[in-house]
Design a protein around this motif. Structure first.
Motif, PDB file in Angstrom:
ATOM      1  N   ASP A  46       0.874  -1.177   0.000  1.00 45.94           N
ATOM      2  CA  ASP A  46       0.000   0.000   0.000  1.00 45.94           C
ATOM      3  C   ASP A  46       0.908   1.223   0.000  1.00 45.94           C
ATOM      4  OD1 ASP A  46      -1.909   1.888   0.234  1.00 45.94           O
ATOM      5  OD2 ASP A  46      -2.498   1.394   2.285  1.00 45.94           O
ATOM      6  N   ARG A  47       1.101   1.773  -1.175  1.00 46.14           N
ATOM      7  CA  ARG A  47       2.023   2.902  -1.299  1.00 46.14           C
ATOM      8  C   ARG A  47       1.297   4.121  -1.860  1.00 46.14           C
ATOM      9  NH1 ARG A  47       7.719   1.741  -1.585  1.00 46.14           N
ATOM     10  NH2 ARG A  47       8.099  -0.411  -0.966  1.00 46.14           N
ATOM     11  N   HIS A  48       1.998   5.248  -1.838  1.00 40.83           N
ATOM     12  CA  HIS A  48       1.442   6.484  -2.400  1.00 40.83           C
ATOM     13  C   HIS A  48       2.465   7.093  -3.342  1.00 40.83           C
ATOM     14  CE1 HIS A  48      -0.862   5.877   1.301  1.00 40.83           C
ATOM     15  NE2 HIS A  48      -1.837   6.490   0.659  1.00 40.83           N
ATOM     16  N   ARG A  49       1.964   7.807  -4.329  1.00 37.36           N
ATOM     17  CA  ARG A  49       2.880   8.472  -5.242  1.00 37.36           C
ATOM     18  C   ARG A  49       2.589   9.972  -5.266  1.00 37.36           C
ATOM     19  NH1 ARG A  49       0.500   9.804 -10.117  1.00 37.36           N
ATOM     20  NH2 ARG A  49      -1.358   8.634 -10.717  1.00 37.36           N
ATOM     21  N   LEU A  50       3.526  10.688  -5.849  1.00 37.62           N
ATOM     22  CA  LEU A  50       3.431  12.141  -5.923  1.00 37.62           C
ATOM     23  C   LEU A  50       2.187  12.567  -6.695  1.00 37.62           C
ATOM     24  CD1 LEU A  50       4.768  14.959  -5.547  1.00 37.62           C
ATOM     25  CD2 LEU A  50       5.957  14.550  -7.699  1.00 37.62           C
ATOM     26  N   ASN A  51       1.480  13.535  -6.144  1.00 34.67           N
ATOM     27  CA  ASN A  51       0.319  14.114  -6.807  1.00 34.67           C
ATOM     28  C   ASN A  51       0.797  15.329  -7.604  1.00 34.67           C
ATOM     29  OD1 ASN A  51      -2.042  15.332  -7.582  1.00 34.67           O
ATOM     30  ND2 ASN A  51      -2.963  15.354  -5.546  1.00 34.67           N
ATOM     31  N   ARG A  52       0.718  15.229  -8.919  1.00 37.42           N
ATOM     32  CA  ARG A  52       1.172  16.340  -9.774  1.00 37.42           C
ATOM     33  C   ARG A  52       0.021  17.268 -10.162  1.00 37.42           C
ATOM     34  NH1 ARG A  52       6.372  15.568 -10.854  1.00 37.42           N
ATOM     35  NH2 ARG A  52       7.201  13.455 -10.852  1.00 37.42           N
ATOM     36  N   GLY A  53      -1.122  17.051  -9.564  1.00 33.17           N
ATOM     37  CA  GLY A  53      -2.269  17.906  -9.848  1.00 33.17           C
ATOM     38  C   GLY A  53      -2.348  19.058  -8.857  1.00 33.17           C
ATOM     39  N   GLY A  54      -3.453  19.743  -8.871  1.00 32.80           N
ATOM     40  CA  GLY A  54      -3.657  20.846  -7.936  1.00 32.80           C
ATOM     41  C   GLY A  54      -2.961  22.134  -8.363  1.00 32.80           C
ATOM     42  N   ASN A  55      -3.054  23.111  -7.496  1.00 35.59           N
ATOM     43  CA  ASN A  55      -2.462  24.427  -7.735  1.00 35.59           C
ATOM     44  C   ASN A  55      -0.949  24.333  -7.530  1.00 35.59           C
ATOM     45  OD1 ASN A  55      -1.407  27.086  -7.154  1.00 35.59           O
ATOM     46  ND2 ASN A  55      -3.517  27.800  -6.964  1.00 35.59           N
ATOM     47  N   ARG A  56      -0.195  24.425  -8.619  1.00 35.04           N
ATOM     48  CA  ARG A  56       1.257  24.231  -8.527  1.00 35.04           C
ATOM     49  C   ARG A  56       1.946  25.405  -7.850  1.00 35.04           C
ATOM     50  NH1 ARG A  56       1.293  19.605  -7.822  1.00 35.04           N
ATOM     51  NH2 ARG A  56       3.571  19.633  -7.943  1.00 35.04           N
ATOM     52  N   GLN A  57       1.367  26.587  -7.934  1.00 39.40           N
ATOM     53  CA  GLN A  57       1.941  27.742  -7.239  1.00 39.40           C
ATOM     54  C   GLN A  57       1.860  27.533  -5.728  1.00 39.40           C
ATOM     55  OE1 GLN A  57       3.458  30.581  -8.494  1.00 39.40           O
ATOM     56  NE2 GLN A  57       3.384  29.553 -10.463  1.00 39.40           N
ATOM     57  N   LEU A  58       0.709  27.054  -5.263  1.00 43.18           N
ATOM     58  CA  LEU A  58       0.550  26.743  -3.839  1.00 43.18           C
ATOM     59  C   LEU A  58       1.495  25.625  -3.417  1.00 43.18           C
ATOM     60  CD1 LEU A  58      -3.231  26.739  -2.828  1.00 43.18           C
ATOM     61  CD2 LEU A  58      -1.352  27.926  -1.700  1.00 43.18           C
ATOM     62  N   ASN A  59       1.601  24.616  -4.255  1.00 41.42           N
ATOM     63  CA  ASN A  59       2.451  23.472  -3.950  1.00 41.42           C
ATOM     64  C   ASN A  59       3.909  23.906  -3.834  1.00 41.42           C
ATOM     65  OD1 ASN A  59       4.111  20.881  -4.741  1.00 41.42           O
ATOM     66  ND2 ASN A  59       2.083  20.178  -4.121  1.00 41.42           N
ATOM     67  N   THR A  60       4.337  24.775  -4.715  1.00 38.87           N
ATOM     68  CA  THR A  60       5.714  25.276  -4.671  1.00 38.87           C
ATOM     69  C   THR A  60       5.961  26.086  -3.406  1.00 38.87           C
ATOM     70  OG1 THR A  60       5.824  25.351  -7.090  1.00 38.87           O
ATOM     71  CG2 THR A  60       7.423  26.689  -5.893  1.00 38.87           C
ATOM     72  N   THR A  61       4.972  26.870  -3.003  1.00 40.73           N
ATOM     73  CA  THR A  61       5.093  27.651  -1.775  1.00 40.73           C
ATOM     74  C   THR A  61       5.214  26.734  -0.562  1.00 40.73           C
ATOM     75  OG1 THR A  61       3.776  29.421  -2.775  1.00 40.73           O
ATOM     76  CG2 THR A  61       4.031  29.481  -0.384  1.00 40.73           C
ATOM     77  N   LEU A  62       4.396  25.694  -0.521  1.00 38.77           N
ATOM     78  CA  LEU A  62       4.478  24.712   0.560  1.00 38.77           C
ATOM     79  C   LEU A  62       5.837  24.014   0.557  1.00 38.77           C
ATOM     80  CD1 LEU A  62       0.914  23.184   0.303  1.00 38.77           C
ATOM     81  CD2 LEU A  62       1.844  24.323   2.309  1.00 38.77           C
ATOM     82  N   HIS A  63       6.364  23.765  -0.624  1.00 34.13           N
ATOM     83  CA  HIS A  63       7.670  23.119  -0.747  1.00 34.13           C
ATOM     84  C   HIS A  63       8.763  23.994  -0.129  1.00 34.13           C
ATOM     85  CE1 HIS A  63      10.443  20.222  -2.521  1.00 34.13           C
ATOM     86  NE2 HIS A  63      11.213  21.241  -2.848  1.00 34.13           N
ATOM     87  N   ARG A  64       8.689  25.297  -0.393  1.00 35.87           N
ATOM     88  CA  ARG A  64       9.687  26.219   0.182  1.00 35.87           C
ATOM     89  C   ARG A  64       9.604  26.246   1.706  1.00 35.87           C
ATOM     90  NH1 ARG A  64       7.829  30.064  -3.799  1.00 35.87           N
ATOM     91  NH2 ARG A  64       9.097  29.918  -5.683  1.00 35.87           N
ATOM     92  N   ILE A  65       8.389  26.269   2.231  1.00 38.21           N
ATOM     93  CA  ILE A  65       8.210  26.254   3.685  1.00 38.21           C
ATOM     94  C   ILE A  65       8.776  24.959   4.266  1.00 38.21           C
ATOM     95  CG2 ILE A  65       6.519  26.294   5.567  1.00 38.21           C
ATOM     96  CD1 ILE A  65       4.659  27.860   3.611  1.00 38.21           C
ATOM     97  N   ALA A  66       8.513  23.835   3.582  1.00 41.09           N
ATOM     98  CA  ALA A  66       9.011  22.533   4.052  1.00 41.09           C
ATOM     99  C   ALA A  66      10.529  22.494   4.060  1.00 41.09           C
ATOM    100  CB  ALA A  66       8.449  21.420   3.174  1.00 41.09           C
ATOM    101  N   ILE A  67      11.155  23.062   3.048  1.00 43.57           N
ATOM    102  CA  ILE A  67      12.625  23.101   2.995  1.00 43.57           C
ATOM    103  C   ILE A  67      13.170  23.870   4.191  1.00 43.57           C
ATOM    104  CG2 ILE A  67      14.586  24.108   1.752  1.00 43.57           C
ATOM    105  CD1 ILE A  67      13.141  23.348  -0.849  1.00 43.57           C
ATOM    106  N   THR A  68      12.549  25.013   4.486  1.00 40.05           N
ATOM    107  CA  THR A  68      12.987  25.812   5.635  1.00 40.05           C
ATOM    108  C   THR A  68      12.814  25.038   6.929  1.00 40.05           C
ATOM    109  OG1 THR A  68      12.389  27.857   4.486  1.00 40.05           O
ATOM    110  CG2 THR A  68      12.653  27.990   6.874  1.00 40.05           C
ATOM    111  N   GLN A  69      11.648  24.402   7.095  1.00 35.87           N
ATOM    112  CA  GLN A  69      11.396  23.657   8.327  1.00 35.87           C
ATOM    113  C   GLN A  69      12.327  22.456   8.464  1.00 35.87           C
ATOM    114  OE1 GLN A  69       7.488  22.746   9.585  1.00 35.87           O
ATOM    115  NE2 GLN A  69       6.874  24.884   9.665  1.00 35.87           N
ATOM    116  N   ALA A  70      12.643  21.808   7.361  1.00 30.46           N
ATOM    117  CA  ALA A  70      13.551  20.662   7.412  1.00 30.46           C
ATOM    118  C   ALA A  70      14.945  21.087   7.862  1.00 30.46           C
ATOM    119  CB  ALA A  70      13.629  19.988   6.040  1.00 30.46           C
ATOM    120  N   ARG A  71      15.245  22.353   7.661  1.00 35.66           N
ATOM    121  CA  ARG A  71      16.565  22.867   8.042  1.00 35.66           C
ATOM    122  C   ARG A  71      16.596  23.387   9.474  1.00 35.66           C
ATOM    123  NH1 ARG A  71      16.896  26.484   4.326  1.00 35.66           N
ATOM    124  NH2 ARG A  71      16.543  28.319   5.610  1.00 35.66           N
ATOM    125  N   CYS A  72      15.497  23.984   9.957  1.00 34.60           N
ATOM    126  CA  CYS A  72      15.604  24.684  11.239  1.00 34.60           C
ATOM    127  C   CYS A  72      14.427  24.495  12.202  1.00 34.60           C
ATOM    128  CB  CYS A  72      15.821  26.177  10.988  1.00 34.60           C
ATOM    129  SG  CYS A  72      14.493  26.974  10.083  1.00 34.60           S
TER     130      CYS A  72
END
Length: 200
Positions: free
Chosen positions: A122-148
């Motif tokens: 039972d696995r999951h794969r990347l969802n390439r749908g949705g609002n990509r601008q929002l997804n990119t913003t969430l990605h940036r926040i995640a990168i920051t949180q993963a660091r600090c």
């Protein structure tokens, strides 16, 4: 800026810190001290452009800061969310009440994983749908949180140690978690602002 590396590899490290005014000033002086050439002229022109854009960004951020802080203080309290990030989220999300749940919000921003069944797995794969601008913003926040952010770092470590998640897989889990955190913050900020809207 690969041009700086071509001119003098010793100066290349400064390129990663061009957001800092002092670094730009120092690098400009160092490039001006080199023998005149087309490459050095173009490199200096690029630094001047970066300088101009940085000044404009700083001015916009200064204008936005009181507006964003007044409207979404809970959102601004999330590690990794600065003024520009919050403004981007507000612009892309619009009225948070249009999403009936955090799951609906996750589907909209592309962090809701897509299940993939393969035999007993039972696995999951990347969802390439949705609002990509929002997804990119969430990605940036995640990168920051993963660091600090200790909580985010603990989540990533736990996922990799106790499940079969890859680094990318555990990062997707962090983004999905952040989607819920941001949804709750936006709903809270909306509800807190409601009495003010009614009073006016």
């Amino acid at each position: 800026m690969w041009l700086v590396h071509d001119l003098n590899p010793d100066l290349a490290a400064a390129v990663t810190k061009l957001k800092q005014v002092t670094t730009r000033r120092k690098l400009t002086a160092q490039l001006q001290a080199l023998p005149a050439s087309t490459v050095s002229r173009v490199a200096l022109a690029q630094i001047a452009l970066i300088d101009s854009l940085s000044i404009e960004i700083d001015a916009i951020e200064k204008e936005l800061k009181p507006l964003v802080q007044a409207r979404v203080p809970r959102l601004m309290a999330i590690v990794g969310v600065n003024v520009v990030t919050a403004a981007k989220l507000l612009g892309e999300v619009g009225d948070i009440t249009r999403f009936r749940s955090s799951a609906a919000f996750a589907r909209h921003n592309g962090t809701a994983p897509i299940p993939v069944w393969n035999g007993n797995d039972d696995r999951h794969r990347l969802n390439r749908g949705g609002n990509r601008q929002l997804n990119t913003t969430l990605h940036r926040i995640a990168i920051t949180q993963a660091r600090c952010h200790e909580g985010a770092r603990a989540l990533l470590k736990r996922r990799q140690e106790t499940t079969r998640d890859t680094t990318k897989g555990s990062f997707r889990v962090l983004k999905r978690h952040l989607s819920d955190v941001i949804y709750r913050a936006l709903v809270h900020d909306h509800d807190q602002a409601a009495p003010d809207r009614l009073a006016s």
